[in-house]
Design a protein around this motif. Sequence first.
Motif, mmCIF file in Angstrom:
data_model
loop_
_atom_site.group_PDB
_atom_site.id
_atom_site.type_symbol
_atom_site.label_atom_id
_atom_site.label_comp_id
_atom_site.label_asym_id
_atom_site.label_seq_id
_atom_site.Cartn_x
_atom_site.Cartn_y
_atom_site.Cartn_z
ATOM 1 N N ASP A 121 -24.773 18.937 16.567
ATOM 2 C CA ASP A 121 -25.011 17.812 17.473
ATOM 3 C C ASP A 121 -24.182 17.909 18.751
ATOM 4 O O ASP A 121 -24.725 17.853 19.849
ATOM 5 N N CYS A 122 -22.858 18.064 18.614
ATOM 6 C CA CYS A 122 -21.996 18.048 19.799
ATOM 7 C C CYS A 122 -21.581 19.446 20.250
ATOM 8 O O CYS A 122 -21.080 19.604 21.356
ATOM 9 N N GLY A 123 -21.764 20.454 19.395
ATOM 10 C CA GLY A 123 -21.425 21.817 19.761
ATOM 11 C C GLY A 123 -19.957 22.171 19.615
ATOM 12 O O GLY A 123 -19.549 23.290 19.917
ATOM 13 N N ASP A 124 -19.143 21.218 19.154
ATOM 14 C CA ASP A 124 -17.714 21.488 18.964
ATOM 15 C C ASP A 124 -17.500 22.305 17.691
ATOM 16 O O ASP A 124 -18.268 22.231 16.744
ATOM 17 N N GLU A 125 -16.411 23.048 17.689
ATOM 18 C CA GLU A 125 -16.020 23.815 16.519
ATOM 19 C C GLU A 125 -15.251 22.896 15.577
ATOM 20 O O GLU A 125 -14.462 22.067 16.014
ATOM 21 N N PHE A 126 -15.498 23.024 14.272
ATOM 22 C CA PHE A 126 -14.728 22.265 13.294
ATOM 23 C C PHE A 126 -14.423 23.147 12.099
ATOM 24 O O PHE A 126 -15.054 24.177 11.893
ATOM 25 N N ILE A 127 -13.422 22.751 11.336
ATOM 26 C CA ILE A 127 -12.970 23.542 10.198
ATOM 27 C C ILE A 127 -13.564 22.978 8.907
ATOM 28 O O ILE A 127 -13.483 21.785 8.637
#
Length: 50
Positions: free
Chosen positions: A10-16
């Motif tokens: 959705d937002c394109g951010d990287e997450f762990i």
Amino acid sequence: MEDKKLICRDCGDEFIFTEGEQEFYKEKGFENEPTRCADCRRAKKQQNNR
């Protein structure tokens, strides 16, 4: 098993995707990794509850 870096669809951010989360998914029988970060998952869940 080690933490994985994933990209939110959705937002394109990287997450762990942590080891603990991976174990939880495995225990629950989920076969797919999450496609949204925690914030976007929360927003999507809230949107669906309306």
